[in-house]
Design an enzyme around this catalytic site. Structure first.
Site, mmCIF file in Angstrom:
data_model
loop_
_atom_site.group_PDB
_atom_site.id
_atom_site.type_symbol
_atom_site.label_atom_id
_atom_site.label_comp_id
_atom_site.label_asym_id
_atom_site.label_seq_id
_atom_site.Cartn_x
_atom_site.Cartn_y
_atom_site.Cartn_z
ATOM 1 N N PRO A 82 -7.211 3.987 -10.117
ATOM 2 C CA PRO A 82 -8.334 3.811 -9.179
ATOM 3 C C PRO A 82 -9.413 2.834 -9.652
ATOM 4 O O PRO A 82 -10.536 3.218 -9.957
ATOM 5 C CB PRO A 82 -8.881 5.234 -9.053
ATOM 6 C CG PRO A 82 -8.601 5.848 -10.388
ATOM 7 C CD PRO A 82 -7.287 5.274 -10.836
ATOM 8 N N CYS A 83 -9.058 1.551 -9.688
ATOM 9 C CA CYS A 83 -10.048 0.545 -10.073
ATOM 10 C C CYS A 83 -11.191 0.473 -9.069
ATOM 11 O O CYS A 83 -12.282 -0.020 -9.389
ATOM 12 C CB CYS A 83 -9.393 -0.816 -10.257
ATOM 13 S SG CYS A 83 -8.360 -1.359 -8.880
ATOM 14 N N HIS A 84 -10.977 0.990 -7.853
ATOM 15 C CA HIS A 84 -12.051 0.984 -6.856
ATOM 16 C C HIS A 84 -13.187 1.932 -7.245
ATOM 17 O O HIS A 84 -14.276 1.866 -6.670
ATOM 18 C CB HIS A 84 -11.506 1.368 -5.475
ATOM 19 C CG HIS A 84 -10.809 2.693 -5.433
ATOM 20 N ND1 HIS A 84 -9.512 2.871 -5.868
ATOM 21 C CD2 HIS A 84 -11.231 3.923 -5.027
ATOM 22 C CE1 HIS A 84 -9.167 4.134 -5.712
ATOM 23 N NE2 HIS A 84 -10.188 4.798 -5.210
#
Length: 282
Positions: A245-247
């Site tokens: 989850p780089c977001h």
């Protein structure tokens, strides 16, 4: 993109994509105005939207406002050196999704993926057309085409491992894609990157759903507190978007920072997770 499973041909996808654009441009417009802009009755729009995203348009508008990231940092900030000690992320995944991952050897990355067979297919997702890639060990790539276009997404992911053999195999990948975007089941990830990148991606996996952290927090968690810029680059090179989850990585200021597949997609992901977290707690 295969015509028999083309997300961009979906009626609901078109409606929701336009709705998100309208909300993104003006988060304060009324349900009636939104429905009118889409050529729908307010009741039909409310029902369609709620079925798609899980919450009402009004609630989703609140999650998409520009200061939502700052509120997340204030209320849902994750200290990674504490979370990391739990060892896994099962409690932080959407619904019942459980992730396991295995890192490929540095030599596999350095060789450009030579000797690897990577299967790929296009699938529907809450964030538009999604390109899913996998080795025999698990998912190695997910890219989104809503902002960049399918050709760019394909070229982008293939460029990560240019010497691999690529085989279209939508049906073999469908159970993985369904688990990834419907949030149920076990998934194996295959991390193919440089050792520093993999450390950053593993830190991202420790961020629970509905929470966020900062680039500097990630740098500290991997023992490189001065490497914030390098961490940001590694976050941007994450090949398995959504599942890694780089977001959920934000600037200290509460700014969204960049996002490889377009900031509207990042904002939609954060809003979607906020809605799912609220729904699960209700």
């Amino acid at each position: 993109m295969p015509n028999d499973h083309d997300p961009s041909g979906s009626y609901h996808f078109h409606v929701m994509r336009r709705a998100l654009d309208l909300i993104d441009a003006n988060p304060h417009q009324s349900l009636e105005d939104l429905a009118s802009s889409l050529g729908m009755s307010p009741a039909h729009f409310q029902r369609t939207f709620s079925n798609w995203v899980g919450v009402s348009p009004k609630r989703y508008q609140q999650y998409l406002t520009l200061d939502h990231a700052r509120r997340l940092l204030a209320d849902r900030f994750t200290v990674l050196d504490t979370v990391g000690e739990t060892g896994l992320t099962s409690g932080g995944r959407l619904h019942d999704l459980f992730l396991r991952w295995e890192a490929m050897s540095p030599g596999t990355y350095a060789s450009g993926g030579a000797g690897l067979t990577i299967r790929w297919g296009w699938f529907d997702s809450p964030f538009g057309p999604a390109l899913v890639m996998a080795t025999e060990k698990g998912i190695c790539g997910i890219g989104f085409a809503a902002e960049t276009g399918p050709d760019h997404a394909m070229a982008d992911l293939r460029s990560r491992w240019p010497k691999a053999e690529y085989v279209e195999d939508t049906e073999a990948l469908r159970p993985m894609a369904d688990a990834a975007f419907q949030g149920a089941g076990d998934l194996q990830l295959s991390l193919i990157g440089a050792p520093f990148q993999i450390k950053v991606w593993e830190a991202l996996l420790a961020i629970p759903t509905g929470h966020v952290t900062t680039y500097s927090e990630i740098a500290g968690a991997i023992g490189k507190p001065r490497a914030v810029r390098a961490v940001g680059t590694a976050v941007g090179r994450n090949p398995i978007s959504w599942l890694i989850p780089c977001h959920r990585a934000l600037r200290k200021s509460g700014g969204l920072g960049g996002y490889h597949w377009g900031l509207p997609v990042k904002r939609a992901m954060l809003a979607w997770e906020a809605a799912a977290t609220e729904e699960g707690a209700a």
